[in-house]
Design a protein around this motif. Structure first.
Motif, PDB file in Angstrom:
ATOM      1  N   ALA A 110       0.869  -1.101  -0.060  1.00  0.00           N
ATOM      2  CA  ALA A 110      -0.018   0.249   0.133  1.00  0.00           C
ATOM      3  C   ALA A 110       0.878   1.281  -0.042  1.00  0.00           C
ATOM      4  O   ALA A 110       0.625   2.224  -0.644  1.00  0.00           O
ATOM      5  CB  ALA A 110      -0.863  -0.017   1.129  1.00  0.00           C
ATOM      6  N   LEU A 111       1.925   1.203   0.604  1.00  0.00           N
ATOM      7  CA  LEU A 111       2.768   2.245   0.951  1.00  0.00           C
ATOM      8  C   LEU A 111       3.621   2.568  -0.488  1.00  0.00           C
ATOM      9  O   LEU A 111       3.629   3.894  -1.016  1.00  0.00           O
ATOM     10  CB  LEU A 111       3.921   2.142   1.990  1.00  0.00           C
ATOM     11  N   LYS A 112       4.011   1.376  -1.008  1.00  0.00           N
ATOM     12  CA  LYS A 112       4.573   1.417  -2.451  1.00  0.00           C
ATOM     13  C   LYS A 112       3.512   2.151  -3.198  1.00  0.00           C
ATOM     14  O   LYS A 112       4.119   3.054  -4.276  1.00  0.00           O
ATOM     15  CB  LYS A 112       5.254   0.433  -2.715  1.00  0.00           C
ATOM     16  N   GLY A 113       2.455   1.607  -3.585  1.00  0.00           N
ATOM     17  CA  GLY A 113       1.406   2.220  -4.228  1.00  0.00           C
ATOM     18  C   GLY A 113       1.315   3.624  -4.032  1.00  0.00           C
ATOM     19  O   GLY A 113       0.770   4.395  -5.334  1.00  0.00           O
ATOM     20  N   ALA A 114       1.078   4.002  -3.063  1.00  0.00           N
ATOM     21  CA  ALA A 114       0.539   5.532  -2.639  1.00  0.00           C
ATOM     22  C   ALA A 114       1.673   6.367  -3.150  1.00  0.00           C
ATOM     23  O   ALA A 114       1.612   7.264  -3.894  1.00  0.00           O
ATOM     24  CB  ALA A 114       0.645   5.694  -1.123  1.00  0.00           C
ATOM     25  N   LYS A 115       3.119   5.708  -2.983  1.00  0.00           N
ATOM     26  CA  LYS A 115       4.197   6.648  -3.572  1.00  0.00           C
ATOM     27  C   LYS A 115       4.423   6.631  -4.966  1.00  0.00           C
ATOM     28  O   LYS A 115       4.213   7.908  -5.657  1.00  0.00           O
ATOM     29  CB  LYS A 115       5.445   6.020  -3.088  1.00  0.00           C
ATOM     30  N   ALA A 116       4.012   5.463  -5.458  1.00  0.00           N
ATOM     31  CA  ALA A 116       3.851   5.322  -7.207  1.00  0.00           C
ATOM     32  C   ALA A 116       2.754   6.230  -7.855  1.00  0.00           C
ATOM     33  O   ALA A 116       3.042   6.864  -8.746  1.00  0.00           O
ATOM     34  CB  ALA A 116       3.691   4.087  -7.544  1.00  0.00           C
ATOM     35  N   ILE A 159       3.515   9.733   7.578  1.00  0.00           N
ATOM     36  CA  ILE A 159       4.424   9.506   6.372  1.00  0.00           C
ATOM     37  C   ILE A 159       4.391  10.157   5.186  1.00  0.00           C
ATOM     38  O   ILE A 159       3.584  10.985   4.908  1.00  0.00           O
ATOM     39  CB  ILE A 159       3.981   8.009   5.767  1.00  0.00           C
ATOM     40  N   ASP A 160       5.665  10.850   4.949  1.00  0.00           N
ATOM     41  CA  ASP A 160       5.999  11.638   3.808  1.00  0.00           C
ATOM     42  C   ASP A 160       6.620  11.295   2.617  1.00  0.00           C
ATOM     43  O   ASP A 160       7.447  10.350   2.843  1.00  0.00           O
ATOM     44  CB  ASP A 160       6.819  13.017   4.662  1.00  0.00           C
ATOM     45  N   PHE A 161       6.126  11.757   1.494  1.00  0.00           N
ATOM     46  CA  PHE A 161       6.576  11.017   0.120  1.00  0.00           C
ATOM     47  C   PHE A 161       7.553  11.882  -0.560  1.00  0.00           C
ATOM     48  O   PHE A 161       7.947  11.642  -1.763  1.00  0.00           O
ATOM     49  CB  PHE A 161       5.689  10.472  -0.733  1.00  0.00           C
ATOM     50  N   ARG A 162       7.976  13.280  -0.083  1.00  0.00           N
ATOM     51  CA  ARG A 162       8.552  13.979  -0.836  1.00  0.00           C
ATOM     52  C   ARG A 162      10.038  13.738  -1.311  1.00  0.00           C
ATOM     53  O   ARG A 162      10.629  13.899  -2.200  1.00  0.00           O
ATOM     54  CB  ARG A 162       8.590  15.410  -0.109  1.00  0.00           C
ATOM     55  N   ASP A 163      10.672  13.215  -0.225  1.00  0.00           N
ATOM     56  CA  ASP A 163      12.044  12.262  -0.507  1.00  0.00           C
ATOM     57  C   ASP A 163      12.131  10.912  -0.102  1.00  0.00           C
ATOM     58  O   ASP A 163      12.498  10.452   1.113  1.00  0.00           O
ATOM     59  CB  ASP A 163      13.031  13.384   0.234  1.00  0.00           C
ATOM     60  N   GLY A 164      11.452  10.076  -0.956  1.00  0.00           N
ATOM     61  CA  GLY A 164      11.331   8.470  -0.726  1.00  0.00           C
ATOM     62  C   GLY A 164      10.069   8.425   0.133  1.00  0.00           C
ATOM     63  O   GLY A 164       9.027   8.821   0.107  1.00  0.00           O
ATOM     64  N   ILE A 165       9.919   7.486   1.061  1.00  0.00           N
ATOM     65  CA  ILE A 165       9.132   7.213   1.871  1.00  0.00           C
ATOM     66  C   ILE A 165       9.562   7.028   3.377  1.00  0.00           C
ATOM     67  O   ILE A 165      10.421   6.567   3.863  1.00  0.00           O
ATOM     68  CB  ILE A 165       8.704   5.640   1.723  1.00  0.00           C
TER      69      ILE A 165
END
Length: 268
Positions: free
Chosen positions: A47-53, A88-94
């Motif tokens: 889910a986290l990878k999907g949200a980032k993607a 969780i912030d996605f601006r620079d990775g996860i």
């Protein structure tokens, strides 16, 4: 195209985070939207990878995913020390953060309750309990932790340091010397609104009783506190303050705390 934010947990239908954050985005004229997503523990990594993607701006993480997230992402030093993530912030990775402890501290300050040198008893040993135990200990509180499974309480106590952990069987004795009781478990949360770990006969009138559960607004635990003449503190402002800090992390913008509080109160 709107920037998407959200909260993940299981269960998640009770969450007021979407109402709170969407009110903040609207008040600031930001082209953003916030949604709730039910995610099982075993699916959190995907889910986290999907949200980032998909370009999500950020996430809140709630029960029972806060500790699970630690092993999946990079964390800031405080979250790593606590061993639980709620933002969780996605601006620079996860990258994961924990804003629960400061949210709880600000909530009690709002209620006129100082935690320094006070005897604090935390019910539960999960993610919220971890955040509050570490934060309050660093702020000078004398912390005890009680949990249904004593081993979990003792393990957390050892990790925090200068903290005692035990089972629920010694609550009566411990509560006599407690200044602030904090429930971090889901006991009393909708739909099980008639449940409580502590009742009025175990409390005293000088006790402050803080329930991090905010739905319902007045939990059974807080009703018991009122019956005992103790001071009840709802979990609403913890939701608001931890959310406001997450908002800052995601956007770099000062959040409209009053707007967030109003939205949550109206929803309840």
């Amino acid at each position: 195209m709107k920037q998407v934010f959200g909260v993940m947990g299981d269960p998640i239908a009770h969450s007021l985070s979407p109402i709170m954050h969407n009110a903040a985005f609207e008040a600031l004229g930001m082209d953003c939207t916030f949604h709730a997503f039910r995610v099982k523990q075993e699916d959190l990594g995907d889910a986290l990878k999907g949200a980032k993607a998909m370009g999500f701006g950020g996430l809140n993480i709630t029960v029972p995913l806060k500790e699970t997230a630690i092993g999946l992402i990079e964390t800031d030093p405080l979250a790593a020390r606590i061993g639980a993530v709620n933002t969780i912030d996605f601006r620079d990775g996860i990258k994961g953060y924990n804003t629960d402890g400061i949210g709880a501290q600000k909530t009690l300050e709002d209620a006129g309750v100082d935690i320094q040198d006070r005897n604090v008893l935390i019910l539960g040993a999960g993610g919220a309990a971890r955040a509050i135990a570490f934060t309050f200990t660093e702020a000078g509180a004398k912390v005890n932790i009680a949990n249904r499974t004593p081993e979990r309480a003792m393990t957390l106590a050892a990790e925090v340091g200068n903290v005692n952990g035990f089972g629920l069987d010694v609550l009566d004795r411990c509560l006599k010397d407690t200044d602030i009781l904090i429930n971090t478990t889901t006991v009393g949360m909708d739909p099980c609104i008639g449940d409580t770990i502590v009742t009025a006969d175990q409390m005293h009138s000088d006790l402050t009783v803080f329930d991090v559960v905010y739905n319902p607004l007045k939990t059974r635990l807080l009703q018991e506190a009122e019956a005992a003449g103790a001071k009840p503190v709802t979990g609403i402002m913890m939701l608001v303050y931890q959310g406001a800090e997450a908002f800052r992390i995601w956007t770099g913008v000062e959040p409209p705390v009053d707007v967030m509080k109003k939205a949550v109160m109206e929803a309840l």
